[in-house]
Design a protein around this motif. Sequence first.
Motif, mmCIF file in Angstrom:
data_model
loop_
_atom_site.group_PDB
_atom_site.id
_atom_site.type_symbol
_atom_site.label_atom_id
_atom_site.label_comp_id
_atom_site.label_asym_id
_atom_site.label_seq_id
_atom_site.Cartn_x
_atom_site.Cartn_y
_atom_site.Cartn_z
ATOM 1 N N GLN A 120 0.807 -1.217 0.000
ATOM 2 C CA GLN A 120 0.000 0.000 0.000
ATOM 3 C C GLN A 120 0.842 1.269 0.000
ATOM 4 O OE1 GLN A 120 -3.296 -1.980 2.829
ATOM 5 N NE2 GLN A 120 -3.760 0.135 2.329
ATOM 6 N N LYS A 121 2.118 1.145 -0.300
ATOM 7 C CA LYS A 121 2.979 2.310 -0.455
ATOM 8 C C LYS A 121 3.588 2.309 -1.846
ATOM 9 C CE LYS A 121 5.880 2.142 2.992
ATOM 10 N NZ LYS A 121 6.916 2.600 3.954
ATOM 11 N N VAL A 122 3.767 3.517 -2.393
ATOM 12 C CA VAL A 122 4.365 3.671 -3.720
ATOM 13 C C VAL A 122 5.510 4.666 -3.602
ATOM 14 C CG1 VAL A 122 3.936 4.144 -6.159
ATOM 15 C CG2 VAL A 122 2.040 3.390 -4.688
ATOM 16 N N GLN A 123 6.681 4.281 -4.145
ATOM 17 C CA GLN A 123 7.853 5.159 -4.131
ATOM 18 C C GLN A 123 8.007 5.828 -5.491
ATOM 19 O OE1 GLN A 123 10.427 5.707 -1.482
ATOM 20 N NE2 GLN A 123 10.580 7.415 -2.922
ATOM 21 N N PHE A 124 8.190 7.142 -5.468
ATOM 22 C CA PHE A 124 8.366 7.903 -6.702
ATOM 23 C C PHE A 124 9.767 8.504 -6.747
ATOM 24 C CE2 PHE A 124 3.902 7.889 -5.634
ATOM 25 C CZ PHE A 124 3.279 7.624 -6.834
ATOM 26 N N ASP A 125 10.285 8.698 -7.967
ATOM 27 C CA ASP A 125 11.556 9.410 -8.080
ATOM 28 C C ASP A 125 11.267 10.912 -8.003
ATOM 29 O OD1 ASP A 125 10.888 10.456 -10.667
ATOM 30 O OD2 ASP A 125 11.664 8.654 -11.638
ATOM 31 N N PRO A 126 12.286 11.755 -7.847
ATOM 32 C CA PRO A 126 12.050 13.200 -7.677
ATOM 33 C C PRO A 126 11.241 13.836 -8.801
ATOM 34 C CG PRO A 126 14.289 12.656 -7.032
ATOM 35 C CD PRO A 126 13.708 11.409 -7.635
ATOM 36 N N GLU A 127 11.485 13.425 -10.043
ATOM 37 C CA GLU A 127 10.728 14.012 -11.156
ATOM 38 C C GLU A 127 9.253 13.645 -11.073
ATOM 39 O OE1 GLU A 127 10.631 13.904 -16.066
ATOM 40 O OE2 GLU A 127 12.402 13.179 -14.983
ATOM 41 N N GLN A 128 8.987 12.379 -10.768
ATOM 42 C CA GLN A 128 7.594 11.952 -10.612
ATOM 43 C C GLN A 128 6.945 12.675 -9.444
ATOM 44 O OE1 GLN A 128 8.526 7.811 -10.102
ATOM 45 N NE2 GLN A 128 7.903 7.281 -12.198
ATOM 46 N N GLY A 129 7.704 12.825 -8.347
ATOM 47 C CA GLY A 129 7.182 13.510 -7.175
ATOM 48 C C GLY A 129 6.794 14.946 -7.479
ATOM 49 N N THR A 130 7.596 15.609 -8.300
ATOM 50 C CA THR A 130 7.294 16.988 -8.690
ATOM 51 C C THR A 130 5.996 17.056 -9.486
ATOM 52 O OG1 THR A 130 9.643 17.581 -8.725
ATOM 53 C CG2 THR A 130 8.134 18.989 -9.969
ATOM 54 N N ARG A 131 5.774 16.070 -10.363
ATOM 55 C CA ARG A 131 4.524 16.049 -11.128
ATOM 56 C C ARG A 131 3.325 15.842 -10.203
ATOM 57 N NH1 ARG A 131 7.431 12.766 -14.947
ATOM 58 N NH2 ARG A 131 6.282 10.903 -14.290
ATOM 59 N N LEU A 132 3.479 14.962 -9.229
ATOM 60 C CA LEU A 132 2.377 14.731 -8.292
ATOM 61 C C LEU A 132 2.037 15.996 -7.513
ATOM 62 C CD1 LEU A 132 2.997 11.201 -6.700
ATOM 63 C CD2 LEU A 132 1.365 11.842 -8.458
ATOM 64 N N VAL A 133 3.060 16.692 -7.042
ATOM 65 C CA VAL A 133 2.831 17.930 -6.303
ATOM 66 C C VAL A 133 2.034 18.920 -7.152
ATOM 67 C CG1 VAL A 133 3.951 19.984 -5.329
ATOM 68 C CG2 VAL A 133 4.814 17.706 -4.770
ATOM 69 N N THR A 134 2.410 19.043 -8.424
ATOM 70 C CA THR A 134 1.714 19.963 -9.326
ATOM 71 C C THR A 134 0.238 19.596 -9.470
ATOM 72 O OG1 THR A 134 3.742 20.392 -10.577
ATOM 73 C CG2 THR A 134 1.661 20.902 -11.668
ATOM 74 N N ILE A 135 -0.045 18.289 -9.587
ATOM 75 C CA ILE A 135 -1.437 17.858 -9.746
ATOM 76 C C ILE A 135 -2.219 18.086 -8.455
ATOM 77 C CG2 ILE A 135 -2.962 15.947 -10.350
ATOM 78 C CD1 ILE A 135 -0.545 14.668 -11.796
ATOM 79 N N PHE A 136 -1.611 17.755 -7.319
ATOM 80 C CA PHE A 136 -2.279 17.986 -6.039
ATOM 81 C C PHE A 136 -2.584 19.476 -5.860
ATOM 82 C CE2 PHE A 136 -0.654 13.808 -4.368
ATOM 83 C CZ PHE A 136 -1.877 13.315 -3.932
ATOM 84 N N GLN A 137 -1.625 20.317 -6.173
ATOM 85 C CA GLN A 137 -1.828 21.764 -6.033
ATOM 86 C C GLN A 137 -2.959 22.248 -6.926
ATOM 87 O OE1 GLN A 137 2.152 23.105 -6.926
ATOM 88 N NE2 GLN A 137 2.709 23.299 -4.762
ATOM 89 N N THR A 138 -3.008 21.727 -8.152
ATOM 90 C CA THR A 138 -4.067 22.119 -9.075
ATOM 91 C C THR A 138 -5.437 21.681 -8.561
ATOM 92 O OG1 THR A 138 -2.549 21.952 -10.958
ATOM 93 C CG2 THR A 138 -4.909 21.927 -11.446
ATOM 94 N N LEU A 139 -5.521 20.444 -8.075
ATOM 95 C CA LEU A 139 -6.787 19.951 -7.534
ATOM 96 C C LEU A 139 -7.222 20.754 -6.319
ATOM 97 C CD1 LEU A 139 -6.306 16.094 -7.938
ATOM 98 C CD2 LEU A 139 -8.254 17.408 -8.785
ATOM 99 N N ASN A 140 -6.259 21.117 -5.497
ATOM 100 C CA ASN A 140 -6.564 21.914 -4.311
ATOM 101 C C ASN A 140 -7.190 23.263 -4.713
ATOM 102 O OD1 ASN A 140 -6.315 22.283 -1.347
ATOM 103 N ND2 ASN A 140 -4.942 23.949 -1.935
ATOM 104 N N LYS A 141 -6.617 23.897 -5.721
ATOM 105 C CA LYS A 141 -7.152 25.174 -6.198
ATOM 106 C C LYS A 141 -8.541 25.006 -6.813
ATOM 107 C CE LYS A 141 -2.619 27.246 -7.143
ATOM 108 N NZ LYS A 141 -1.678 27.728 -8.194
#
Length: 286
Positions: A120-141
């Motif tokens: 139930q855990k997923v590890q992302f590399d830094p580039e993938q992590g940056t993309r996730l942050v961008t999507i989360f931020q967009t959804l939050n807005k």
Amino acid sequence: MQDSKEILQHKGGESGLGVRISSDDNHHLTEKEYQLLLRPHRMRFFFLVFVQTGSLTYTVDMNKMDVSDNQLLFVLPNQIFTPPASAPSDSRYFKMGFDEKTLALLPETFAFLMTPDAGQKVQFDPEQGTRLVTIFQTLNKLLYSTAQVAPEIILAHLNVLLTEINCTYATSRPNLRAGNAKWSKYIAFKLAVENNLSAENSVQEVAQQLAVSTNRLYGIVKGFSGLSPKEFMIHRLMTEAGRRLRYSGTSVKEVAYELGFNDPDYFSRLFKKNTGRSISEFLSEK
């Protein structure tokens, strides 16, 4: 036992979707909701927490799980969940909850939400992590915009988020593909077990329901889970038994009867055989 169902009743924005999102700098929760979530509770929706930096520790079905830099933890409906009482001040994270009705509106099927036995855990590399942050931020807005946002826009971004997670999750698990016929049948088996969680449910009945032979069902379930269909069903029953014994305050006899066992003593022996601990030993653990 506390129930988290009401958390999604007050939905963010005007979309009408069962989606909530929060982050380290904005919880979007009332004090009542926050206090509810601090206690062990049965999840009634899907929950994601992505840690950008730092570390958080959660308890899922009595198992502690540490989530750190560029890791995501997902929790499924009916699991017993306890979050940390507080988060380190230097932690950066996003949390999201969404219900099954919202998930059903998406065009894709996501393996990681169907096969928690694969982790139930997923590890992302830094580039993938940056993309996730961008999507989360967009959804939050989008969810908390003062302007009205079409539900289709929110669903599109949620679909992108879950697709990103699903692709990374499946990278090291090539057999977890939505297009895999055996995988689809395995998911159908899991749903059949979940929808009739009782000792009275038999492998033969499930195989008949899925229109496959018991031998074929054995090969599919064994291939994905490492367990025979019978072992899988018993393991799932004992997991639910553990949840109810620890959190519901129900007696051993009552739990046995609730789960379809006619003999509480047999239920107790099966619990010990499956978990390696007697019920009294299990309940004495912190």
